[in-house]
Scaffold this active site. Structure first.
Site, PDB file in Angstrom:
ATOM      1  N   ASP A 393       0.817  -1.224   0.000  1.00 56.26           N
ATOM      2  CA  ASP A 393       0.000   0.000   0.000  1.00 56.26           C
ATOM      3  C   ASP A 393       0.849   1.271   0.000  1.00 56.26           C
ATOM      4  O   ASP A 393       0.483   2.262  -0.635  1.00 56.26           O
ATOM      5  CB  ASP A 393      -0.906   0.039   1.243  1.00 56.26           C
ATOM      6  CG  ASP A 393      -1.920  -1.075   1.230  1.00 56.26           C
ATOM      7  OD1 ASP A 393      -2.099  -1.698   0.162  1.00 56.26           O
ATOM      8  OD2 ASP A 393      -2.526  -1.330   2.287  1.00 56.26           O
TER       9      ASP A 393
HETATM   10  P1  NAP Z   1       0.893  -3.982   3.093  1.00 51.85           P
HETATM   11  O1  NAP Z   1       0.188  -3.025   2.216  1.00 51.85           O
HETATM   12  O2  NAP Z   1       0.122  -4.712   4.136  1.00 51.85           O
HETATM   13  O3  NAP Z   1       1.619  -5.033   2.142  1.00 51.85           O
HETATM   14  C1  NAP Z   1       2.511  -5.958   2.644  1.00 51.85           C
HETATM   15  C2  NAP Z   1       2.901  -6.903   1.532  1.00 51.85           C
HETATM   16  O4  NAP Z   1       3.887  -7.756   2.048  1.00 51.85           O
HETATM   17  C3  NAP Z   1       1.754  -7.764   1.048  1.00 51.85           C
HETATM   18  O5  NAP Z   1       1.329  -7.370  -0.227  1.00 51.85           O
HETATM   19  C4  NAP Z   1       2.307  -9.194   1.074  1.00 51.85           C
HETATM   20  O6  NAP Z   1       2.187  -9.765  -0.229  1.00 51.85           O
HETATM   21  C5  NAP Z   1       3.775  -8.998   1.420  1.00 51.85           C
HETATM   22  N1  NAP Z   1       4.246 -10.009   2.354  1.00 51.85           N
HETATM   23  C6  NAP Z   1       3.633 -10.525   3.437  1.00 51.85           C
HETATM   24  N2  NAP Z   1       4.392 -11.464   4.010  1.00 51.85           N
HETATM   25  C7  NAP Z   1       5.531 -11.541   3.272  1.00 51.85           C
HETATM   26  C8  NAP Z   1       6.701 -12.331   3.356  1.00 51.85           C
HETATM   27  N3  NAP Z   1       6.874 -13.246   4.318  1.00 51.85           N
HETATM   28  N4  NAP Z   1       7.669 -12.146   2.434  1.00 51.85           N
HETATM   29  C9  NAP Z   1       7.510 -11.244   1.444  1.00 51.85           C
HETATM   30  N5  NAP Z   1       6.416 -10.476   1.310  1.00 51.85           N
HETATM   31  C10 NAP Z   1       5.430 -10.622   2.225  1.00 51.85           C
HETATM   32  O7  NAP Z   1       2.109  -3.299   3.865  1.00 51.85           O
HETATM   33  P2  NAP Z   1       2.715  -1.825   3.799  1.00 51.85           P
HETATM   34  O8  NAP Z   1       3.024  -1.439   2.391  1.00 51.85           O
HETATM   35  O9  NAP Z   1       3.790  -1.813   4.815  1.00 51.85           O
HETATM   36  O10 NAP Z   1       1.511  -0.892   4.248  1.00 51.85           O
HETATM   37  C11 NAP Z   1       1.012  -0.881   5.571  1.00 51.85           C
HETATM   38  C12 NAP Z   1      -0.501  -0.891   5.570  1.00 51.85           C
HETATM   39  O11 NAP Z   1      -0.964  -1.016   6.925  1.00 51.85           O
HETATM   40  C13 NAP Z   1      -1.084   0.397   5.018  1.00 51.85           C
HETATM   41  O12 NAP Z   1      -2.302   0.131   4.360  1.00 51.85           O
HETATM   42  C14 NAP Z   1      -1.340   1.203   6.286  1.00 51.85           C
HETATM   43  O13 NAP Z   1      -2.329   2.208   6.126  1.00 51.85           O
HETATM   44  C15 NAP Z   1      -1.815   0.099   7.205  1.00 51.85           C
HETATM   45  N6  NAP Z   1      -1.698   0.558   8.587  1.00 51.85           N
HETATM   46  C16 NAP Z   1      -0.473   0.746   9.141  1.00 51.85           C
HETATM   47  C17 NAP Z   1      -0.381   1.289  10.405  1.00 51.85           C
HETATM   48  C18 NAP Z   1       0.939   1.587  11.044  1.00 51.85           C
HETATM   49  O14 NAP Z   1       0.939   2.200  12.092  1.00 51.85           O
HETATM   50  N7  NAP Z   1       2.069   1.187  10.470  1.00 51.85           N
HETATM   51  C19 NAP Z   1      -1.519   1.610  11.101  1.00 51.85           C
HETATM   52  C20 NAP Z   1      -2.751   1.397  10.499  1.00 51.85           C
HETATM   53  C21 NAP Z   1      -2.820   0.864   9.245  1.00 51.85           C
HETATM   54  P3  NAP Z   1       2.175 -11.357  -0.397  1.00 51.85           P
HETATM   55  O15 NAP Z   1       1.055 -11.858   0.443  1.00 51.85           O
HETATM   56  O16 NAP Z   1       1.993 -11.551  -1.847  1.00 51.85           O
HETATM   57  O17 NAP Z   1       3.505 -11.841   0.072  1.00 51.85           O
END
Ligand code: NAP
Length: 469
Positions: A393
């Site tokens: 994301d």
């Molecule tokens: P993300 O959008 O959740 O994407 C993570 C990606 O990692 C997934 O597409 C997944 O694809 C891949 N993945 C998972 N396990 C893996 C592994 N073992 N090896 C390789 N790839 C792996 O993560 P992000 O880009 O860090 O974004 C964070 C999200 O969380 C945002 O939508 C944000 O708004 C939300 N959020 C974060 C917080 C915060 O405080 N950080 C708070 C609220 C909401 P595969 O399944 O294909 O591997």
């Protein structure tokens, strides 16, 4: 004499809490911040234990401390990815404690200390119980949603007139509260009080039901501030100044953190609380078949070593696979080969604020290699290779280009502007927001499918093999 010692300890504890928050602003001093918070809390507990009223309750206090340790130690050992739900449980305990203390105090007053029942005292006590009760059930719900128990849907649960009925419930609790404040010793007082408590507990559950898993970390932070405010009210009830200052620090820092997180996701507060974000999206009509291009570790390693600037974008996947140590090895190898390597840190990458900073610090990657999103974005057009390690994301260009996307408006790391993109993930699954990512279909993008730790390990192997080149 004891009184002076207690008050001096309270002042020292407050100062330590303020320093703790200040030091936690920077990864270099964060450890010191944690230690200062622990010392402050120990001092606060010991000083309170010395209060003259408490002398007779030694055994109970020792027992409570033992139970707290019994629960707290295993809770502190959860993996980093489970910290949001662990934090929610801590807030639940905080809320429960406030609600229980408020309840006990109310009945003690009723049974013999009716002179204490001033308008101010009763109002503070009711605020304490309301906020404590809703924080308790709300935090339990938030934790269960994040843990992913089967009997609570992670998706937002909505029904007609939901916000209206929730508001009506809250208004009813406030009306009952006013009735009690006006005549706190009336015959029906215990019943009215019980009614307020039940409404607060129910409100906590109903408040969280319409909120999706994606917003849960933000909501947990909001609940943190409710728990803090409840402690402030408790401080007024018990006439304990340390509870007032510590609660205010807790309440305001929770609020500030929620605002920062909302900004990073381009969401408003009301939208998080009432917006039912993460609702079943009409599954993106996947009419046309877009295709990914896969690259081998060998090819990717060549691209990396030929680059002069590589920007690594870590995300949730790096945390899940615990790839940070392998990433460190990759950083070392590339730097040795004269490649400049920077890490682009998105404020909400992963599942909790500062998630990436903590992991990269654990792997001892130098702090100055970590660059915040706003600072790195202008450099990306000059960047030869962006290496996305389990992020999705936070690098999704739909946030900038697709007005219909649920993440539209969220600031992102503009990886698509780099000359080449290498992306590590296990499958074609979307990220947390549940939407496809155009970045992975671009001509300049090459996918490295697999677990992040294994793939980065493979890259490290390839690059070490070519060390002499
Ligand atoms: P993300 O959008 O959740 O994407 C993570 C990606 O990692 C997934 O597409 C997944 O694809 C891949 N993945 C998972 N396990 C893996 C592994 N073992 N090896 C390789 N790839 C792996 O993560 P992000 O880009 O860090 O974004 C964070 C999200 O969380 C945002 O939508 C944000 O708004 C939300 N959020 C974060 C917080 C915060 O405080 N950080 C708070 C609220 C909401 P595969 O399944 O294909 O591997």
């Amino acid at each position: 004499m004891n009184q002076h010692l207690i008050q001096a300890s309270y002042v020292a504890a407050t100062a330590l809490f303020i320093l703790a928050l200040h030091w936690m602003n920077d990864p270099k001093t964060a450890r010191r911040g944690v230690i200062s918070g622990v010392i402050g809390m120990t001092l606060a507990v010991l000083a309170t234990w010395l209060l003259p009223d408490f002398i007779v309750h030694h055994v109970w206090i020792a027992l409570a401390v033992a139970v707290g340790f019994g629960l707290g130690v295993p809770l502190s050992q959860v993996p980093l990815t489970a910290v949001p739900q662990r934090t929610a449980l801590s807030h639940a305990f905080g809320g429960l404690a406030a609600a229980l203390v408020g309840t006990a105090e109310f009945f003690l007053w009723l049974q013999g200390h009716q002179a204490e029942m001033t308008t101010f005292h009763v109002s503070a006590l009711l605020i304490e119980v309301l906020l404590g009760g809703l924080t308790f059930t709300g935090s339990i719900m938030a934790a269960l949603k994040l843990i992913g128990v089967s009997w609570i849907p992670q998706r937002p649960v909505t029904y007609p007139l939901q916000n209206f009925s929730n508001l009506a419930l809250l208004i009813l609790a406030v009306v009952l509260g006013v009735l009690l404040v006006l005549d706190p010793t009336q015959a029906a007082a215990p019943w009215i009080f019980g009614g307020i408590l039940v409404l607060a507990l129910a409100f906590g559950v109903l408040l969280i039901i319409p909120i999706g898993g994606a917003d849960m970390p933000t909501v947990i932070s909001i609940l943190n501030s409710y728990a803090g405010l409840s402690a402030v009210a408790m401080g007024f009830v018990l006439n304990n100044k340390l509870l007032i200052t510590a609660g205010a620090l807790d309440g305001s820092s929770g609020l500030i953190l929620s605002v920062v997180m909302c900004k990073a996701m381009n969401r408003s507060f009301t939208n998080v609380l009432f917006g039912a974000f993460g609702q079943v999206q009409a599954a993106a009509a996947s009419g046309e078949q877009k295709s990914y291009k896969a690259e081998t570790a060998e090819g990717a390693a060549q691209l990396l070593e030929q680059a002069s600037l590589v920007v690594i974008v870590p995300g949730y996947g790096m945390a899940v696979s615990q790839a940070q140590h392998k990433v460190r090895e990759l950083y070392d190898l590339l730097t040795k080969k004269g490649v400049t390597v920077k890490f682009a840190i998105h404020p909400v990458a992963g599942r909790m604020p500062g998630h990436m900073n903590v992991l990269l610090a654990e792997a001892e990657i130098p702090y100055d290699a970590l660059v915040e999103m706003d600072e790195i974005n202008p450099d990306l057009p000059q960047c030869d290779v962006v290496l996305v390690v389990g992020a999705n994301d936070v690098v999704n260009p739909a946030a900038r280009t697709d007005k219909g996307s649920p993440i539209y408006g969220m600031p992102i790391i503009e990886a698509e502007k780099a000359r080449t993109v290498l992306a590590i993930k296990r499958s074609k699954n979307p990220g947390f927001a549940g939407i496809d990512n155009e970045l992975y279909f671009l001509d300049k993008t090459w996918m490295l499918f697999g677990d992040a730790k294994a793939v980065v390990g493979e890259l490290v192997k390839q690059l070490s093999g070519s060390a002499g080149h």
